[in-house]
Design an enzyme around this catalytic site. Structure first.
Site, mmCIF file in Angstrom:
data_model
loop_
_atom_site.group_PDB
_atom_site.id
_atom_site.type_symbol
_atom_site.label_atom_id
_atom_site.label_comp_id
_atom_site.label_asym_id
_atom_site.label_seq_id
_atom_site.Cartn_x
_atom_site.Cartn_y
_atom_site.Cartn_z
ATOM 1 N N GLY A 1 -40.737 17.309 -27.249
ATOM 2 C CA GLY A 1 -39.555 17.489 -28.107
ATOM 3 C C GLY A 1 -40.127 17.577 -29.607
ATOM 4 O O GLY A 1 -41.448 17.306 -29.854
ATOM 5 N N ILE A 2 -39.201 17.490 -30.558
ATOM 6 C CA ILE A 2 -39.378 17.402 -32.079
ATOM 7 C C ILE A 2 -40.235 16.177 -32.378
ATOM 8 O O ILE A 2 -41.437 16.212 -33.090
ATOM 9 C CB ILE A 2 -38.298 17.123 -33.013
ATOM 10 C CG1 ILE A 2 -37.620 18.861 -32.741
ATOM 11 C CG2 ILE A 2 -38.545 17.403 -34.309
ATOM 12 C CD1 ILE A 2 -36.251 19.122 -33.492
ATOM 13 N N ARG B 1 -41.349 17.736 -19.568
ATOM 14 C CA ARG B 1 -41.193 18.846 -18.511
ATOM 15 C C ARG B 1 -42.435 19.867 -18.610
ATOM 16 O O ARG B 1 -42.629 20.549 -17.437
ATOM 17 C CB ARG B 1 -39.786 19.517 -18.580
ATOM 18 C CG ARG B 1 -38.852 18.649 -18.112
ATOM 19 C CD ARG B 1 -37.502 18.991 -18.526
ATOM 20 N NE ARG B 1 -37.182 19.020 -19.929
ATOM 21 C CZ ARG B 1 -35.999 19.476 -20.463
ATOM 22 N NH1 ARG B 1 -34.877 19.917 -19.758
ATOM 23 N NH2 ARG B 1 -35.789 19.526 -21.648
ATOM 24 N N TRP C 1 -34.058 12.164 -24.456
ATOM 25 C CA TRP C 1 -32.569 12.082 -24.067
ATOM 26 C C TRP C 1 -32.063 13.370 -23.452
ATOM 27 O O TRP C 1 -32.751 14.196 -23.580
ATOM 28 C CB TRP C 1 -31.975 11.731 -25.496
ATOM 29 C CG TRP C 1 -31.184 13.030 -25.907
ATOM 30 C CD1 TRP C 1 -31.869 13.929 -26.816
ATOM 31 C CD2 TRP C 1 -29.804 13.301 -26.197
ATOM 32 N NE1 TRP C 1 -31.164 14.800 -27.495
ATOM 33 C CE2 TRP C 1 -29.776 14.528 -27.154
ATOM 34 C CE3 TRP C 1 -28.902 12.797 -25.873
ATOM 35 C CZ2 TRP C 1 -28.565 14.959 -27.338
ATOM 36 C CZ3 TRP C 1 -27.575 13.426 -26.221
ATOM 37 C CH2 TRP C 1 -27.533 14.496 -26.904
ATOM 38 N N LYS D 1 -25.999 7.506 -35.237
ATOM 39 C CA LYS D 1 -24.664 7.418 -34.498
ATOM 40 C C LYS D 1 -24.718 6.000 -33.978
ATOM 41 O O LYS D 1 -23.707 5.510 -33.477
ATOM 42 C CB LYS D 1 -24.887 8.485 -33.265
ATOM 43 C CG LYS D 1 -24.459 9.911 -33.598
ATOM 44 C CD LYS D 1 -24.323 10.771 -32.385
ATOM 45 C CE LYS D 1 -25.641 11.046 -31.544
ATOM 46 N NZ LYS D 1 -26.712 11.585 -32.075
ATOM 47 N N TYR E 1 -26.620 4.779 -27.338
ATOM 48 C CA TYR E 1 -27.807 3.952 -28.258
ATOM 49 C C TYR E 1 -27.646 2.303 -27.790
ATOM 50 O O TYR E 1 -28.579 1.909 -27.551
ATOM 51 C CB TYR E 1 -27.561 4.377 -29.676
ATOM 52 C CG TYR E 1 -28.010 5.660 -30.034
ATOM 53 C CD1 TYR E 1 -28.746 6.516 -29.279
ATOM 54 C CD2 TYR E 1 -27.746 6.095 -31.392
ATOM 55 C CE1 TYR E 1 -29.344 7.780 -29.747
ATOM 56 C CE2 TYR E 1 -28.025 7.285 -31.703
ATOM 57 C CZ TYR E 1 -28.781 8.281 -30.849
ATOM 58 O OH TYR E 1 -29.030 9.604 -31.439
ATOM 59 N N MET F 1 -31.608 19.640 -30.281
ATOM 60 C CA MET F 1 -30.913 19.202 -31.564
ATOM 61 C C MET F 1 -32.214 19.567 -32.550
ATOM 62 O O MET F 1 -33.101 18.934 -32.918
ATOM 63 C CB MET F 1 -30.574 17.805 -31.651
ATOM 64 C CG MET F 1 -29.867 17.391 -30.591
ATOM 65 S SD MET F 1 -29.190 15.635 -31.021
ATOM 66 C CE MET F 1 -30.536 14.823 -30.662
#
Length: 358
Positions: free
Chosen positions: A18-19, A40, A78, A117, A149, A184
């Site tokens: 991911g990022i 993955r 996530w 969030k 969270y 995202m």
């Protein structure tokens, strides 16, 4: 903590493709850590050792990690679900499963990535109830709403009590960084919007709210977030705390948007009367993207893996000001800083060099 022998430290990066995960892998391998990359798919071009496991399966994790001995864990994964109840069940469960599968390992520190969030509430409950004033500070109490969270933090703290490791929580704002296929990804989403606008001759239209257009805001560069997570994991005095993590500058979209449009050589339009969401602006543009990919020889033909319209709409459509305070990190000794406009342009240059965008 002794940092003189980095080879004695083994990092497990969870969500490594991911990022944020890929930024962590890049930083840690550059600092001569032994790096285990759990995801993955392997991180392209990385020397980290790839591990594959289903975070929702205790059995899969136990098998993948049985012989591993990480000293530091960085949890950035996530899984988006339809409701917050399901988000809690799945994402708190993934954290619980992962930490349980490491009960045998000499884990010294676990760093958990969450986000703002924590203060805003989840997507389905934005702005409900009394929200803290900006800039958000870490000591604010939890909102009286379900939030995955909070559930992940609870799992982290419970495991720390059982297993004896130190911990840190990293509350990032919108993260911009390098990845493809991420759910995202504002940086790549805006780049895809710009490419489609150029192809169709339309202006680069701001999709968000009047409040976001006019208010101060901030963002989080993935490289800075990686620096922050490694700092908290290796500085003894920084552990067992939650931290906001943002670039350190603030800006208004009414200034940033024209700057991004200029980089792409586009005419632009700002906020006008109402939000103009990207999910509406970009509906039915898959064929346009296919033409762009073919003409420029791009490497990712699936627009859904390039652009996450829904996420950028959610961030830029907020009817509230969103900005975070970094004083806690500064006072603890973290001095990392980024200028957000530079983060965008460096990211666009990298995507262009890799033929992800034209």
């Amino acid at each position: 903590m002794d940092t003189a022998h980095p080879s004695a430290r083994t990092a497990l990066v969870v969500g490594a493709s991911g990022i944020t995960g890929s930024a962590l892998v890049e930083q840690l391998t550059g600092q001569d850590w032994d790096v285990l990359a759990l995801s993955r798919t392997p991180v392209p071009g990385s020397t980290a050792r790839h591990l594959s496991a289903d975070l929702r399966s205790p059995e899969s994790l136990a098998a993948a990690l049985a012989e591993e001995r990480p000293t530091h864990v960085f949890f950035t994964a996530w899984s988006r679900q339809a409701t917050e109840k399901e988000n809690i069940e799945v994402n708190a469960g993934m954290a619980r499963n992962l930490l349980a599968a490491l009960a045998h390992a000499p884990v010294e520190h676990v760093a958990l990535m969450t986000g703002l969030k924590h203060y805003l509430g989840p997507f389905e409950a934005y702005g409900r109830g009394t929200m803290p004033d900006t800039p958000f500070r870490e000591e604010e109490p939890r909102l009286p709403v379900d939030n995955f969270y909070y559930a992940q933090e609870d799992e982290l703290w419970a495991a720390a009590g059982r297993q004896g490791f130190r911990w840190s929580v990293h509350r990032a704002h919108t993260v911009i960084g390098h990845a493809v296929g991420n759910a995202m990804n504002m940086g790549l989403t805006l780049a895809a919007q710009a490419a489609i606008c150029r192809e169709t001759g339309r202006p680069f239209v701001f999709p968000g709210s009047e409040t976001q257009w006019n208010s101060l805001t901030d963002m989080t560069d993935a490289g800075l977030l990686a620096e922050h997570m490694v700092w908290a994991a290796t500085e003894e005095a920084a552990g067992n705390e939650a931290y906001n993590v943002v670039n350190g500058d603030v800006f208004r979209w009414r200034r940033m948007w024209p700057a991004l449009a200029a980089w792409f050589g586009l005419e632009w339009e700002g906020y006008q009367d109402a939000p103009r969401p990207l999910e509406e602006q970009m509906r039915g543009t898959e064929d346009v993207w296919a033409r762009i990919v073919e003409r420029h020889g791009l490497v990712e033909p699936d627009l859904a893996r390039v652009a996450s319209w829904w996420h950028t709409d959610a961030d830029l459509g907020r009817p509230i000001e969103v900005v975070a305070d970094m004083s806690k990190s500064r006072l603890a000794g973290f001095t990392g800083y980024r200028r957000t406009e530079d983060c965008f342009t460096r990211l666009f240059e990298r995507y262009r060099a890799e033929r992800v965008i034209p």
